[in-house]
Structure formats: C-alpha cells, structure tokens
Design a protein around this motif. Structure first.
Motif, PDB file in Angstrom:
ATOM      1  N   THR A 246       1.066 -32.995  18.253  1.00  0.00           N
ATOM      2  CA  THR A 246       0.180 -34.076  17.822  1.00  0.00           C
ATOM      3  C   THR A 246       0.460 -35.384  18.567  1.00  0.00           C
ATOM      4  OG1 THR A 246       1.674 -34.582  16.012  1.00  0.00           O
ATOM      5  CG2 THR A 246      -0.153 -33.135  15.510  1.00  0.00           C
ATOM      6  N   PHE A 247       1.628 -35.488  19.188  1.00  0.00           N
ATOM      7  CA  PHE A 247       1.958 -36.666  20.004  1.00  0.00           C
ATOM      8  C   PHE A 247       0.874 -36.927  21.042  1.00  0.00           C
ATOM      9  CE2 PHE A 247       3.856 -38.468  23.866  1.00  0.00           C
ATOM     10  CZ  PHE A 247       4.579 -39.550  23.385  1.00  0.00           C
ATOM     11  N   ALA A 248       0.338 -35.843  21.622  1.00  0.00           N
ATOM     12  CA  ALA A 248      -0.647 -35.975  22.696  1.00  0.00           C
ATOM     13  C   ALA A 248      -1.899 -36.704  22.229  1.00  0.00           C
ATOM     14  CB  ALA A 248      -1.008 -34.593  23.242  1.00  0.00           C
ATOM     15  N   VAL A 249      -2.160 -36.652  20.923  1.00  0.00           N
ATOM     16  CA  VAL A 249      -3.333 -37.355  20.389  1.00  0.00           C
ATOM     17  C   VAL A 249      -2.938 -38.706  19.793  1.00  0.00           C
ATOM     18  CG1 VAL A 249      -5.278 -37.215  18.790  1.00  0.00           C
ATOM     19  CG2 VAL A 249      -4.459 -35.150  19.944  1.00  0.00           C
ATOM     20  N   LYS A 250      -1.827 -38.699  19.016  1.00  0.00           N
ATOM     21  CA  LYS A 250      -1.403 -39.943  18.360  1.00  0.00           C
ATOM     22  C   LYS A 250      -0.958 -40.986  19.374  1.00  0.00           C
ATOM     23  CE  LYS A 250       0.647 -37.590  14.419  1.00  0.00           C
ATOM     24  NZ  LYS A 250       1.963 -37.144  13.967  1.00  0.00           N
ATOM     25  N   MET A 251      -0.270 -40.544  20.401  1.00  0.00           N
ATOM     26  CA  MET A 251       0.269 -41.457  21.415  1.00  0.00           C
ATOM     27  C   MET A 251      -0.364 -41.117  22.761  1.00  0.00           C
ATOM     28  SD  MET A 251       2.751 -43.362  19.991  1.00  0.00           S
ATOM     29  CE  MET A 251       3.094 -43.426  18.241  1.00  0.00           C
ATOM     30  N   GLY A 252      -1.688 -41.022  22.742  1.00  0.00           N
ATOM     31  CA  GLY A 252      -2.413 -40.510  23.900  1.00  0.00           C
ATOM     32  C   GLY A 252      -2.120 -41.225  25.208  1.00  0.00           C
ATOM     33  N   ASP A 253      -1.959 -42.546  25.162  1.00  0.00           N
ATOM     34  CA  ASP A 253      -1.753 -43.278  26.412  1.00  0.00           C
ATOM     35  C   ASP A 253      -0.393 -42.974  27.033  1.00  0.00           C
ATOM     36  OD1 ASP A 253      -4.239 -44.746  26.381  1.00  0.00           O
ATOM     37  OD2 ASP A 253      -3.416 -45.763  24.629  1.00  0.00           O
ATOM     38  N   ILE A 254       0.624 -42.928  26.181  1.00  0.00           N
ATOM     39  CA  ILE A 254       1.964 -42.606  26.686  1.00  0.00           C
ATOM     40  C   ILE A 254       1.971 -41.167  27.184  1.00  0.00           C
ATOM     41  CG2 ILE A 254       4.409 -42.463  26.086  1.00  0.00           C
ATOM     42  CD1 ILE A 254       3.881 -44.435  23.808  1.00  0.00           C
ATOM     43  N   SER A 255       1.346 -40.302  26.393  1.00  0.00           N
ATOM     44  CA  SER A 255       1.311 -38.884  26.724  1.00  0.00           C
ATOM     45  C   SER A 255       0.620 -38.637  28.075  1.00  0.00           C
ATOM     46  CB  SER A 255       0.583 -38.148  25.591  1.00  0.00           C
ATOM     47  OG  SER A 255       0.368 -36.815  25.915  1.00  0.00           O
ATOM     48  N   SER A 256      -0.522 -39.286  28.286  1.00  0.00           N
ATOM     49  CA  SER A 256      -1.248 -39.113  29.555  1.00  0.00           C
ATOM     50  C   SER A 256      -0.414 -39.594  30.729  1.00  0.00           C
ATOM     51  CB  SER A 256      -2.529 -39.933  29.578  1.00  0.00           C
ATOM     52  OG  SER A 256      -3.399 -39.473  28.621  1.00  0.00           O
TER      53      SER A 256
END
Ligand code: SF4
Lengths: 243, 474
Positions: free
Chosen positions: A177-187
């Motif tokens: 869920t990190f990829a959605v919650k923290m999308g900018d960091i994840s990208s």
C-alpha cells in the motif's frame, strides 16, 4: 511429494501465466501439485496496514487450505515471507493454532528457493536468447534468504546471460500500500531502480515478485522505455515468456 | 524543536524536487559503502551485534537501578546529576545553571537532546549566547536550519551552499574548497572557544559503575567544549546508561563502524567528574542532565527495544526512503527509520500520522542496526495503534476491510475478481498500460499500472483446463 501451489492474489489477477509457469516447473521437478480452489490472499495488505484481525482470519484460511500438503510454494518472496516469518506473530497466545501454523511455516517456500534447495532440479525447461539482470525483491532476500537460488537456476537456462545491475538489493519502492499512500516517494524510488536497470544494458529485468514487477514495469514504460522486458523468474525458467 | 511531522508528505514532495538536496543525499551511499568494508574486515559482526543488543537490554531491564548507580558514582566524583522530564525542563535547568555561575557564552558540541529541547532559542532568550562548534551543527546554526541527519547534520547541503553561507555570514571573500572553508570556520570558532564560560555537550553513553559520560566525536571540538570552559553541562537521554566500562567497549566496537565506517572515531572521551586537585585541565563544575521527554513511556512496553538505539544513523544511511527525501521531511529531530518510530512515540502518534507509513518494510535498516532493533516490526506496531485509534483516513480502512471481507468469501471473490480483471484490462491502452484508476492516483501520478495480461483470472483458466495437471484440484 505433494506440493500446494499458493498462486497469490496478484498473479491470479494480473499475470495468470506466471501461475501456470510455476505449476509447470513444480511438475517438471516431479511434484504432485495441488491448487486449492478456494485460495485468495495471504493477508499481508491488512497485516502491514495494522489490521491484524483480517490478517488473522486470512491466515487461518490459508492454514486450512494448505496444511495437508507436504510443501507450500508461492511464486512470490513477499507472500511466502508473510506466511513463513509473520504468521506466527498473529497466533501468539493461541498455542494450539500456533503449533499448526509453525508446521505450515516450516514447509512454506518461495518458488526459486524450493526448486533450488528442496527439489534440487538439475535442468529447467526454458531457453532464453539474451541478457537479463536480476532484481532482488526485499522480502525474498531479507526474510527468506533468496539470493543465489534464482541465479543458480537462471544459470541453467541455455542462452541466458546474467548482467548484474548496480544496487540490485535496493528496494524498488513498491511496498504494497506504500506505493499508493506514498506515491511520490515510491515513484522516485522506482525511478532510481529503472535507471540502474537501463544502465545494466540488459534486455530484460527478471524478478520473483509481482508487486515489484508491476511497479518497475509501470515506471519503465512511463519513462519511455518500451524495450526492456519485465519478466518473472518462473516465466523464464519455464520458457513461457510471452511475446 | 517544533514537530512538523504532520506535513510529511508535502515536505517529502518538496525534497524530491530539490536538486541541491538530491545531490547532497548522494553522499549517504558513501557511509553505507564504508560500513560494508569495515564490517567485512571485522569478521563476525553478527555476534558483535547480538552482544550489543544484549548490553542494551541488560541496561534497560533495570534502568532505574543503573541510573541510581550512575547518579551515586557521578556525585562521588563531584558531578551533579539532574533530571528533566520535558524539553522545557532541560532548557530551564541549563538557564538556571548559567544564572548560578553567571555564564554568558555557551559553546556546544553535538547534542540531539539539545535539539529536542530547542535549547539554543531558550538560551538566546535568557541572554546566554549559544555557539555550535561541530562544523555541521555550526553551519546549521548559521543557516537557521535544523540538522537533517543525526551524525551528518548537513548531509543535505552541498559545498557550494556552505561557501555562499559563509560568505554572507562571515563577511569574508568566498572560498571554494572544503578544506579552506573548514579553516575559516575554525578561525571564527577559535574566538568563541577562548571566550566561552560554559560548555554544553551531549553524551553517547553513561557508565554506571564509574559515573562517567562517554563522548564520541571526530572533530575534537567535543574535547574543547568539555574541558575549556568553567562549567560543563552534559545533556543526554535516560536510556543511554550502560552498566560497565566493558559494556562501553562492546558498544564502541559497533558505533563508529555502523555510523561512518570507521574502526574507531577520532576522539573518544570518558569524562568523569569535574577537574580534580591533581588535574591540569577540566571544568570547575560538571552537570549531567538526564532527560526523559517521553522515554519512560516506552520502558516496559512492546516498543522498549527502540530504547536500545545508540544513534549511529546506519538505519537512515541504508534507508531508500531517507535517501530519497532526506531528513527534514520527517519533521522533527530524528529522521529515517529510527525517527519514524521515535517521533510518534515521543511526540504523539497523532502528530506524526504519516511517519509509521513512511516505509516499504524493505528491511534494510533492521539488517544493519548494530543493536538489532526490528524497526519494520516496530513501525507495524505503530500502524496497528493507528488503526485502533482511528488515526488513518476512513477510505483507507474501508478499502482494506472490504478486501479482507471479500478474500474470506471465495465464491464472491472469484466473481468479483473475474469482473475486476476484465474491467482493468478494458481501460489499458494499446501497450497494456493503465494511466489512471479511481483512488489510485498515488500510483498513477508517477507510473502506469500494467493491465492484466489475460482477461481471465488464473483461477478461471485453471478450472477450465480439461486434464488437471497432476493431482487433485483442491
Ligand atoms: S535504530 Fe539502530 S541503526 Fe538506527 S540509529 Fe539507532 S542504533 Fe543506529
């Protein structure tokens, strides 16, 4: 030996071909494979989001579906890691269930780990003409010690050349869920991974977890890289790389 | 320091867009690489880590007893031990000491506790001039910025940033090289070293059996701060106590290796009481302020292991999230994985709702932590508390619970997933990439979502196979 294939929810939904590749590899290894029809999700999304109750319920479901198998194998270090290293935490204070869970943990494996260390296969069905680089997904690497196993197996694929990339053990930024919650960091993390993949010059990046695959492929294509293929290790080993 | 952690996401976004910061952060890799070398050279680092964790656990298991012992031994050697419950109390105690001894200028070596207490602002308000003497902290003080890393305070700055800052603040011609800049800082600081009447330091460890404060530094400023002025005040957390000097040795084999990849730091001081009759130098008075500031809340709880932390910074040096956004985004004194645990614990979970989420659980931090703190597990526990206290957005909880509800009903799940897969496939472009999905903008802002390859689920395809491939079908 009777092996239960835990397909994983992401493979079921997004890349059924990986499930069939895993099935084929296990049969190639001489296993009798069962695929419990009622299986769904290992419960990791809830567990890692602080929702213990739902994770507990899904863990019980997995237990009941798979405990009669000699082994449980998943084409995912993340889901196998969830079962093997985190299920016991959900059953503290329930000694009877915990004992059953611990027996399940002991026989649960990530696919490449199982093929290399338990089934010890000598050959693989697949061939591959080209260079690949391998991304070590975090849970497989750090929770299950999956590092040399996929490389040993890939070395058996005729025609395949492995070119390691820089920082192959660094997280790709998926994190559930990190990829959605923290999308900018994840990208941004995915971007660093893609740069290393590009720099390796390999034709394909191979890995063992669907979450990371979707993350890396999504970012590669967004960056305009339409050339580098993103493949699951099972597809390569089974020779089921779709055109 | 004010807690700004509530703005984590927007600060992280700004950090990603800050090109200078990104260049600075590349230096973190250097620490990690040097650590890898010395750990390999050491040999059995794993056993050492286990010993380090055991030393810290032994201290924490009887924290009150070891603190009493420390206090008694320190008092026997002439140092006064004071307790502060909050950051404000720390500032008040220091101001009182300054008033008692008529102190006007305080030179400081690195202390994260001083940041917790916002000590510099309090001192200035009380007409005591604080001067940071650790080079990085000095730059932070000039720039009026908090440190962004616990051992490398200005990792976020480039050499050019520092050159421009010195030119402005020192009113001297601009220099280019790091060495020349350092020399300039030394020249400016020398005046302060000579004129200060108060020295304020942190304390890496407290040794109970001797009542000593151990200080680990690289620049030598710590020596000056603790010996030259008339009064020395050491400020540190109550959890820093260890029983014996031998325990200190164990931790000292771990700390520099984990922090900077050094086998030993340039200076290690073990300070025991003020100047004695036979001593050539040292302060006339020594105070040790032991700070709680929320720490006792962790003692005896399922989060206690966080108190083992020896502040080496290895967890942030190896954290891909920290490497992407730097320290300031975390919004308080402590960044990276350890800060993501400590900030909510010490300042309140409701003030830092995003920090427990600021991790992919990749596990790199736990792998390197010298005292084996299971940081991802602690972050997960904080996420559980967030759910219990309804501190996560409603839609997130609804989505998670709906997924779990569905996943427990295989027939319904099969039908829903068959529909979902077709729908997702339909919205993919010609290359099979999805550009936007409802509630998924976090994902699709920076990347595509690859669409399902087949319009059917594995389960549907498997059920349709004529001949089951060996064995029963569940
Ligand atoms: S949590 Fe561990 S790795 Fe991080 S600063 Fe503390 S001791 Fe070092």
């Amino acid at each position: 030996m009777r092996v239960g294939l835990f397909v994983t929810c992401l493979v079921d939904l997004m890349r059924p071909g990986i499930g069939f590749a895993a099935l084929e590899l296990l049969e190639h290894a001489g296993c009798e494979v069962v695929v419990p029809a009622t299986q769904t999700c290992c419960g990791q999304p809830g567990y890692n989001s602080g929702e213990r109750d739902s994770a507990h319920a899904l863990a019980l479901k997995v237990l009941e579906e798979f405990e009669r198998c000699d082994y449980v194998v998943a084409p995912s270090g993340s889901c196998a890691g969830m079962i093997r290293t985190h299920y016991p935490d959900l059953f503290r204070g329930e000694p009877v269930l915990l004992a059953r869970i611990e027996r399940l943990c002991a026989k649960t494996y990530e696919l490449s780990d199982f093929l290399a260390r338990v089934a010890r296969i000598e050959t693989v069905p697949g061939t591959y003409a080209g260079t690949v680089t391998y991304h070590d997904s975090c849970s497989g690497l750090r929770e299950l010690g999956v590092k040399s196993q996929p490389r040993e197996l890939l070395a058996k694929v005729p025609g395949l050349v492995l070119k390691e990339m820089r920082a192959n053990e660094t997280c790709c930024g998926f994190g559930g869920t990190f990829a959605v919650k923290m999308g900018d960091i994840s990208s941004r993390m995915a971007d660093d991974k893609c740069a290393n993949i590009d720099a390796s010059g390999a034709d394909a990046v191979v890995l063992g977890d669907l979450g990371c695959m979707l993350n890396i492929e999504g970012r590669l294509r967004k960056r305009g890289n339409t050339r580098t293929r993103v493949l699951h290790v099972a597809e390569v080993l089974a020779g089921k790389v779709e055109a | 320091m004010q807690v700004h952690s509530i703005h984590f996401k927007s600060r992280a976004r700004a950090a990603i867009a800050d090109a200078g910061l990104q260049r600075g952060l590349a230096k973190v890799d250097g620490f990690a690489a040097r650590r890898a070398v010395v750990v390999r050279e050491f040999g059995d680092f794993e056993t050492l880590r286990a010993e380090g964790a055991a030393v810290r656990d032994r201290s924490l298991a009887n924290l009150d007893a070891w603190l009493e012992r420390f206090e008694a031994e320190a008092a026997r050697r002439g140092a006064a031990v004071l307790y502060a419950e909050t950051g404000d109390e720390v500032a008040q105690l220091v101001i009182d000491i300054c008033a008692r001894h008529a102190l006007k200028k305080a030179i400081k070596s690195k202390s994260m506790l001083s940041e917790e207490a916002q000590l510099n602002a309090a001192l200035a308000a009380a007409c005591v001039q604080p001067v940071e003497t650790d080079l990085g902290e000095y730059v932070c003080q000039l720039a009026e910025e908090p440190p962004s890393h616990i051992i490398a305070p200005i990792i976020h700055k480039t050499k050019e940033d520092v050159a421009a800052l010195f030119e402005r603040k020192h009113a001297r011609p601009r220099l280019a090289e790091a060495e020349a800049l350092t020399r300039e800082a030394r020249e400016v600081l020398r005046e302060h070293f000579l004129s200060a009447d108060c020295g304020i330091s942190g304390g890496n460890f407290l040794i109970a059996e001797t009542g000593s404060v151990a200080l680990v530094t690289n620049e030598g400023n710590g020596r000056m701060v603790t010996t030259m002025p008339r009064v020395h005040i050491a400020i540190t957390g109550i959890e820093k106590v260890v029983p014996t000097l031998e325990d200190l040795c164990t931790l000292m084999r771990l700390l520099p290796r984990s922090a900077t990849g050094q086998t030993i730091s340039n200076y290690v001081s073990v300070l025991t009481g003020p100047r004695g009759a036979a001593d050539l130098d040292g302060p006339e008075h020594m105070y040790v302020i032991l700070v709680d500031n929320g720490r006792t809340g962790l003692v005896g709880s399922d989060m206690q292991e966080m108190l083992r932390c020896i502040r080496c910074g290895a967890c942030m040096n190896h954290c891909p999230v920290y490497q992407t956004i730097g320290g300031h985004a975390y919004g308080w004194v402590y960044p990276g994985p350890m800060g993501a645990v400590l900030t909510p614990m010490l300042t309140g979970l409701e003030n830092a709702i995003d920090l427990p989420q600021a991790s992919t659980f990749c596990g790199a931090c736990a792998e390197v932590c010298p005292v084996k703190i299971a940081l991802p597990d602690l972050l997960r526990k904080l996420r559980e508390r967030q759910v219990e206290r309804a501190l996560r957005p409603g839609y997130e909880m609804i989505a998670l619970r709906a997924w779990a509800w569905l996943a427990q009903r295989p027939k319904l799940y099969a039908a829903a997933s068959a529909f979902g897969v077709r729908a997702l496939r339909a919205i993919g472009n010609a290359e099979g990439m999805i550009g936007a999905i409802p509630f998924g903008s976090g994902w699709t802002r920076g990347r595509y979502l690859p669409a399902p390859k087949s319009g059917r689920t594995f389960r549907a395809l498997y059920a349709r196979r004529k001949k089951p491939l060996g064995g029963a079908r569940g």
